[in-house]
Every structure is written in C-alpha cells, then in structure tokens.
Design an enzyme around this catalytic site. Sequence first.
Site, short mmCIF file in Angstrom:
data_model
loop_
_atom_site.label_atom_id
_atom_site.label_comp_id
_atom_site.label_asym_id
_atom_site.label_seq_id
_atom_site.Cartn_x
_atom_site.Cartn_y
_atom_site.Cartn_z
N LYS A 1 32.93 15.44 65.47
CA LYS A 1 32.60 15.67 64.06
C LYS A 1 34.34 16.04 63.32
O LYS A 1 34.79 17.08 64.00
CB LYS A 1 31.66 16.66 63.68
CG LYS A 1 31.49 16.65 62.15
CD LYS A 1 30.11 17.75 62.19
CE LYS A 1 29.88 17.90 60.48
NZ LYS A 1 28.69 18.84 60.60
N SER B 1 25.08 17.18 57.84
CA SER B 1 26.36 16.50 57.38
C SER B 1 27.10 15.75 58.33
O SER B 1 28.07 15.32 58.41
CB SER B 1 27.20 17.93 57.03
OG SER B 1 27.31 18.48 58.11
N SER C 1 22.24 20.31 59.91
CA SER C 1 23.21 19.17 59.94
C SER C 1 23.25 18.29 61.35
O SER C 1 24.11 17.40 61.33
CB SER C 1 24.55 19.47 59.54
OG SER C 1 24.63 20.03 58.10
#
Length: 471
Positions: free
Chosen positions: A80, A155, A179
């Site tokens: 990420k 996210s 997330s």
Amino acid sequence: MDEILQLSAVALAAAVRRRRWSPVDVVEAYLARVGALDPHVAAYIRILADDARAEARAREAEARTGTLAGPLHGVPVAIKDLMTVRGVPMTAGAAFLGQQPEAEDAEVVRRLRGAGAIVLGVTALNEFALGTSGVNPHGRTARNPWNLERITGGSSSGSGAAVAARLAALAVGTDTGGSIRIPAALCGIVGLKPTFGRVSRRGVLPLADSFDTVGPMARTVEDAALMLEVMAGRDPRDPHTVEVPVGRYRQEMTADLAGLRVGRLTGPFFEADLDPAVESALDRAARALEGGGLRVRPLSLRGVEAVHEAQLVVLRAEAHAFHQTAFPGRLAEYNPDVRALLEQGGATTPQGVAAARAVLEEFGAEVDHALGDLTLLLAPAAPGGAPSVADADPRGPRWPEVRRKVARFTRIFNATGLPTIAVPAGLTTDGLPVGIQLAAAPFAEGALLAAARLVEAAIGWSLPDLPASAG
C-alpha cells in the site's frame, strides 16, 4: 505460467523451494498479468518491474545454491502506497506528495523482503487513507475485479484489488476504521487486522494514532497466517509495538477449538438492512464453527451505534491534528471528501474528543467482560456487496451514505484494538462477494485464524475468473 497465478502464496513458496518454478518465472508471470489487466483494474500506483526482476534474479541465484531467504522466497507482494519503499516516492494517494524517493523500507516491507518476498509495486488508496471507498479523484481509483463498475472498498483499495485479480500473491494494507477488512469483504479475499501493537507502523504515514494497524491481505487464511508470522513482532524503533511472542500461526490455525464459545453479535445495529446474502453468510459461518465443535450463541452489546460514532470522532480529530502539523496550509489541495472529514475533526472540541474516548473506554470494558466467557465474536463485515464507483464518487452527493454503509461493522473493532479477520462467505444475487468478521481477545491471532480456517473450509471459495485482458 497460468498455473503460477492460481497458486496460493503458501503453495507458490513451496513450488519455488522444490525448484518447480524459479523466482524469475514467478515474477514474469505476475508482471505479464499486471501488464494485461492493471490498465483496467487500476490496482497499482507504480509498478516496480525493473526492481522486481532484479530481486527475482537475486532470489534465483540464492535458490540455485540451496539458500533461501525465508518462507516467502520468490513470492510477489504489493505494498500500500502509505508506507515507505526504498528508492520509491510515496504518494499516500495525494496530488502534492511523491516528489522524492524514500531512503529506506518501512519495517513491514523490510521484514517481508527479509523473508524472501519480492515487491511488485505500490498500490492505490483513498487519499491519505482517509476513506472507505477507494475512489480517489487525485489518484487512481481501483476497480473491483468482480465488476469493474463497483468499488473495491478502502482505504486499502489497490491492495484488495491486486490480490483478488491475481496481480500479486499477497498485499499489505493498513486498517484504522476497517481499511483492510472492507476491501477484503468487497473483493472476496481474506483481510486480517492484527491486535493493536502486534505489527510495526514504522515507515507508515499516520492517520489516527489510537487506531492505526498494519496487516495482511491474502487469498487464503493460511496465506494470511504465513504473512503475519513474517510481519509481526516487537520493533524497538516503534514504541507502539509490544513485547508479546509471535505465534506459529500456521501451526496454531490447525488447533482443535471444540468446546470454545462464540458470540454472534445481534440486535438492530448488526441485523437491520442486511443483504440476504450476508444473512446467509452469517448462518453458514455459524454452522461451520459449530461443525468444528464450537458453541455459538447470540450476544448483544450495548450502545454500539454510539461507539461507531465515537470512534469516528476520535479518528477525525487525530487525523486533523496530524495533517495540520505535517502539511500546514494545504487543505484546499485535498479531495473534497477528505477535506470535509478533516474539517469535521478540526471543529471537534477537546471536550467532545474526551467524551468520545470515554464512550470507547466503556465499550472496551464491556467487550473485555464478554471475552471472559467467550473466545470469539462473529459479525458481518459489510451489509452487502460493493456499491458502484459512481455512487461513491466524492464529487457527487452520495459518498457520505456509501462511506457510512460500508464501514458500519468495522469501526467497533478498531475501537477495541482486537484482532479481527474478514473472510469471504458468499455472493449476492448480482455476483458480488460478501464477507463475515471474526474477532478474538488481544494477541489471540492463532485461535482467530483457526476459526477463520473452519469457515473457509466449510464454505469454499475461488477468485473471479478474469480473462487475460479485461479490455
């Protein structure tokens, strides 16, 4: 090469150890699929093809001498873009970051590389990880591999899409309000939020200091267990980590759980407005646990609606405080949804934050009391399948509704810091994944993974059958 892409991370690592496939073969297979599909899925912000090939050649040279770096030798991972990767600029999904390459890997990236993993690239996310849809007007909006017009959830949107579309064998996500687990549920993969303090956050851009966690996103429960074994443990340079021994999670996930008790969370908050597929998924999960000898009974928790709101109050306030210090005077450059949430955080009084923390503390005591009698908690991961990208667009009117909907069941487990896993458990009538959550006592990831494995084995699962090109 298609066989490589079908293998779980555990099976792929075993194949590399047996010399069935070389790390170079593995990386080339994944890069070919990324090249064909990622223009449509948009999982990656940056693909590190040259670096990945160089790492693969190094891992191959080691394998020829019989020297393996660790249990992930030759396995491709996606990171990420909220954590540092040496030599790569970090954008955090924002328009004004990503100008300079990072000097060193985040601690979790360092540990993954140390175990032999190969970094394929960095993945898309909500701007600054503040969001639950994955829609990012300032960056790439990852698309759900089950239906490219649907969101991945956020996210950790690109990480979820990369694993589900077989664009990486494993991915790293972060979880502050859901997330990791939201994209796992909406993309049909496994997402594990470890106990708060179980995994180092060093090198990860903060969102809310009280809740930020880093964890695995994987195709199978066993893959998540292997990844956690590598990532977990005390980091002397991260004061948030704790000195608790790391479990042998793949071994612990085979433990006999017979006789242990599970609380299935009930009441209007957990049962109202669920897609029928989610109701069925919870029933199937309960039967799977009972088939493994566990005893499932209903459990009602008081004031969960207030806890959901209180967690968001603290999160927004802490996020605002960080951004005001880290990026002063730049709020106008943020996406409209992120700007709105930060402004709400800035408008919250210290007394309001203190009141919210008191709600969370009281709820934590109630959950601790329940876990004195129970081993696990069972809940939905999301109320239905993935909403459309159009509905979640922050430039339109419906994004607050979408944000609230998809994060409805995840925040309470950030509020408590409990280890929580999302496991795929069915499909809606229009073919979208739904998932369930299991939570356990602090640092009881072994029991959590063992229960998740029972659900996985009973329900069975496969990833979407995307073609070689989605054009």
